[in-house]
Design an enzyme around this catalytic site. Structure first.
Site, PDB file in Angstrom:
ATOM      1  N   GLY A   1      11.147  80.473   5.682  1.00 17.71           N
ATOM      2  CA  GLY A   1      12.582  80.205   5.779  1.00 17.71           C
ATOM      3  C   GLY A   1      13.240  80.972   6.909  1.00 17.71           C
ATOM      4  O   GLY A   1      14.158  80.462   7.574  1.00 17.71           O
ATOM      5  N   ASP A   2      12.804  82.203   7.135  1.00 20.42           N
ATOM      6  CA  ASP A   2      13.345  82.985   8.248  1.00 20.42           C
ATOM      7  C   ASP A   2      13.060  82.302   9.576  1.00 20.42           C
ATOM      8  O   ASP A   2      13.914  82.257  10.477  1.00 20.42           O
ATOM      9  CB  ASP A   2      12.730  84.383   8.253  1.00 20.42           C
ATOM     10  CG  ASP A   2      13.178  85.213   7.076  1.00 20.42           C
ATOM     11  OD1 ASP A   2      14.146  85.971   7.228  1.00 20.42           O
ATOM     12  OD2 ASP A   2      12.561  85.095   6.001  1.00 20.42           O
ATOM     13  N   MET A   3      11.829  81.789   9.706  1.00 22.14           N
ATOM     14  CA  MET A   3      11.450  81.141  10.958  1.00 22.14           C
ATOM     15  C   MET A   3      12.224  79.836  11.164  1.00 22.14           C
ATOM     16  O   MET A   3      12.646  79.513  12.284  1.00 22.14           O
ATOM     17  CB  MET A   3       9.950  80.836  10.961  1.00 22.14           C
ATOM     18  CG  MET A   3       9.079  82.031  10.643  1.00 22.14           C
ATOM     19  SD  MET A   3       9.353  83.394  11.787  1.00 22.14           S
ATOM     20  CE  MET A   3       7.930  84.410  11.428  1.00 22.14           C
TER      21      MET A   3
ATOM     22  N   ALA B   1      15.655  80.801  12.216  1.00 20.31           N
ATOM     23  CA  ALA B   1      15.622  81.305  13.594  1.00 20.31           C
ATOM     24  C   ALA B   1      15.564  80.159  14.593  1.00 20.31           C
ATOM     25  O   ALA B   1      16.281  80.154  15.603  1.00 20.31           O
ATOM     26  CB  ALA B   1      14.428  82.227  13.781  1.00 20.31           C
TER      27      ALA B   1
END
Length: 726
Positions: A508-510, A513
């Site tokens: 999810g962070d990627m 981003a």
């Protein structure tokens, strides 16, 4: 932006991302999604070409996005150059346009396996399993859309087009969090845990009526407030003992702590855990299903959903702001330099999503000034569990080195008015300001868009909050696992009849981003500023479109089982099979009848018929016989054999496979070595986008804490009390 679409499933996500930016897309029909839900989601808003004359269509386009097997690409010349050199030509292939495996084939399962995602998922007692909903191809598509905007930025600078090479394998390999870098720095790699994170105390817990994601890592308050909640209910058991207040002792006692927390969670509904978690500012969330997503009050309040042919679909990962007056021209580089040369970025982010976004900007030439401090300790720099390298300090931990290369660091204590003033003066001179603070934080410091645009007209500001700056859940505290739970993705990690396992890396962070980078480069290309209110929840939920549409359209059962969780309705055989050696696996995907006949001949698996329906009816036997054959051979040997005969296959790669053993990644230099003043020569993940004329620059290691404070402040003409520069 006028786009000519020549994609198959490898590039579909790029087209949807560009549609979300407002692009005018003309599609030349080719191979596409096998079911209506996927076709509606990925290609809604495109126009079908009235002619098949590609040169005539290209003459009307700014960007061409093409994907598929290298041998079938329509836009490449015999010598591997673009057929339309004056345009921005983005090509997404399974393994890239160069290297010994350039002709290898892949679908999502094969790309996820070759790139390392599959290895990280699944039960410890079962086969590895990739994330749901074609996550591998979605990250490849996101990078392709970013590449299109970068190519246009460079073309606007000097008038020349270029070829942009996107490897789905490399796009996946850049999203593994510690999956590869743990091997680089510590000689170990994560293994399947059934959803229990290896470096943060988060997981999926059973609730009284479902499941919830949560935990107790992060700041010490995450533990003390969870403990207080449990104690209020009389369910803290022995966790109130003083010894559990010590973070190291608590971490080493995690199995016991998790048992107590699990009992606490099991006595409450999933919704109660989510609601109470938000009220107490704790990272807990109900594990939602795809059919519940459209009723999510946060998403509905922000008008996230869109109508597609009378059906409700998810919206886009990011929304661009309306045009603002006072846009400015940022400093641009010379011909051949990276596309973002001359761009100045003030980086107020920490942990993973923000640093991965700004790392991409730095790779493409931006001067990224990272504001950090020992007074607000980024866990990726200061937490021992995230240093990865034995004996590493806060200045040479492996996690921080990988996600912060190419940046300059200034140490400023922003808990002081003087420190905030220093950062405001820096922000007034930057083109982009990006943060991932809680809503309202930047406004209190005078660093919100409204304040900055008064002194810096045309500035782009990006806030990467968990769920967005407004809405009923705006103050929710989120981790990657809670966002995945809210979005519906976690629910789909369950094997048939089993519990959701969640993801054990920050996908999810990627995803968030990539959405932030896409918004920034799109605004830069349009030469305008504005405020990007990026909700990481929306970025995750945007990946769930086919699942949401399937709930309305219906779908053909895939026939998946706990033993064979990779089955698809439109492919057979399709799965991960055991290979020779301990915990070694090979992924195989048969995409058509011809590949099936070839596979049967090579492996001795008895043919049950030539068409898909006949194979699906006999799938259990086919999988069992294929597994018996693969079990006697090395995974790499099997993949090489099958690919040499045109059958998609790949080793289910772990960190060692990727960084040390993969000939394709090695040939393409995907893990470049940078020399760090403390860590020495260290491999890093490379840049996903390969621009033929304005290549990325991966040549500077991550900074020491405050390494550039004096140089940056001198450059900006700023003086400050030394006590706030720490």
């Amino acid at each position: 932006m006028k786009v000519l679409d020549l994609t198959d499933e490898l590039g579909a996500a790029a087209i949807r991302a560009l549609i979300g930016l407002g692009a005018d897309v003309v599609r030349v029909p080719g191979s596409g999604p096998a079911d209506r839900a996927a076709a509606l989601h990925w290609y809604a808003g495109t126009k079908t070409a009235a002619t098949g004359d590609l040169d005539a269509l290209a003459a009307e386009a700014d960007v061409i996005v093409e994907s598929g097997p290298v041998a079938k690409l329509r836009g490449l010349t015999k010598d591997g150059e673009s057929r339309w050199p004056g345009l921005v030509h983005v090509v997404v292939t399974s393994f890239g346009l160069t290297g010994p495996r350039r002709d290898w084939l892949a679908d999502d399962l094969i790309a996820a396996s070759a790139g390392g995602m599959t290895w990280l998922g699944g039960r410890p007692d079962g086969p590895p399993k990739p994330p749901p909903r074609e996550s591998a191809l979605q990250v490849a598509g996101a990078h392709a859309a970013i590449g299109a905007c970068l190519g246009l930025i460079a073309r606007d600078r000097d008038g020349a087009g270029q070829l942009i090479d996107v490897s789905a394998q490399e796009a996946v390999a850049a999203t593994l969090e510690t999956g590869a870098i743990a091997w680089i720095h510590g000689g170990a790699f994560p293994r399947r845990t059934g959803g229990i994170y290896g470096h943060v105390a988060h997981r999926v817990f059973r609730a009284a009526d479902g499941h919830a994601a949560g935990g107790y890592s992060g700041s010490n308050r995450m533990w003390t407030d969870l403990l207080a909640w449990m104690a209020e209910a009389g369910e803290a058991e022995d966790l109130t003992d003083e010894k559990y207040a010590d973070a190291v002792y608590r971490w080493n006692s995690r199995p016991h702590v998790d048992e107590v927390v699990a009992r606490f969670a099991s006595r409450r509904t999933a919704r109660t855990l989510g609601e109470q978690g938000r009220r107490r500012a704790l990272p807990w969330a109900e594990v939602s299903r795809a059919d519940q997503l459209a009723e999510n009050p946060q998403l509905r309040s922000r008008d996230f959903f869109i109508d597609v042919d009378g059906f409700t679909d998810v919206g886009y990962a990011v929304k661009l702001p309306a045009s603002e007056p006072g846009s400015k021209t940022w400093r641009t580089g010379r011909t051949g330099e990276p596309a973002l040369t001359g761009l100045r970025v003030l980086d107020l982010t920490w942990v993973l999503a923000g640093p991965y976004a700004t790392r991409q900007l730095a790779d493409h030439g931006a001067d990224v000034i990272k504001v950090e401090s020992a007074h607000r300790q980024d866990p990726t720099r200061f937490a021992p569990s995230m240093r990865l390298r034995p004996g590493a300090s806060h200045d040479d931990g492996g996690y921080f080195l990988n996600f912060n290369r190419g940046k300059r660091s200034i140490a400023v204590n922003m808990r002081t008015p003087e420190g905030q003033d220093v950062v405001r003066r820096l922000a007034a001179r930057c083109d982009v300001v990006i943060d991932n603070y809680s809503p309202g934080t930047t406004a209190r410091w005078g660093l919100d868009h409204e304040s900055l645009s008064k002194v810096n007209p045309g500035v782009i500001t990006v806030s990467m909050s968990g769920v967005g700056q407004d809405g009923p859940w705006r103050n929710a505290v989120t981790f990657a696992d809670t966002l995945a739970a809210m979005s519906g993705l976690t629910h789909e990690t369950a094997d048939p009849g089993g519990d959701p396992q969640g993801l054990t890396f920050g996908l999810g962070d990627m995803v968030a981003a990539n959405a932030a980078v896409l918004a920034i480069v799109a605004l830069l290309r349009e030469r305008r500023g504005g405020f990007v209110d990026l909700s990481q929840l929306e970025a995750m939920a945007a990946s769930m479109g086919p699942a949401v549409l399937e709930q309305q359209l219906g779908t053909v059962p895939a026939g998946a089982t706990p033993a064979w969780p990779h089955r698809l309705a439109h492919r057979c055989p399709h799965g991960v099979y055991p290979a020779l050696g301990e915990d070694r696996w090979v992924a195989v995907a048969v995409l058509d009848d011809e590949q099936w006949r070839t596979l049967a001949r090579l492996t001795g698996v008895r043919e049950t018929g030539f068409d898909l329906a006949e194979r699906k009816a006999d799938e259990d036997r086919i999988d069992a016989e294929l597994a018996a054959w693969t079990r006697t051979r090395g995974a790499a040997e099997t993949a090489e054999l099958l690919q040499s005969h045109g059958i998609p296959a790949a080793v289910v790669s772990n960190g060692e496979d990727l960084t040390d053993l993969d000939p394709q990644l090695a040939a393409r230099g995907f893990y470049p070595v940078l020399r760090h003043p403390l860590a020495g020569e260290v491999k890093h993940e490379g840049s996903v986008l390969r621009l033929s004329r304005t290549p990325a620059r991966v040549d500077r290691p991550a900074p020491l804490l405050g390494e550039h404070t004096h140089a940056v402040l001198t450059e900006f003409g700023i003086t400050a009390d030394p006590t706030v520069l720490e």
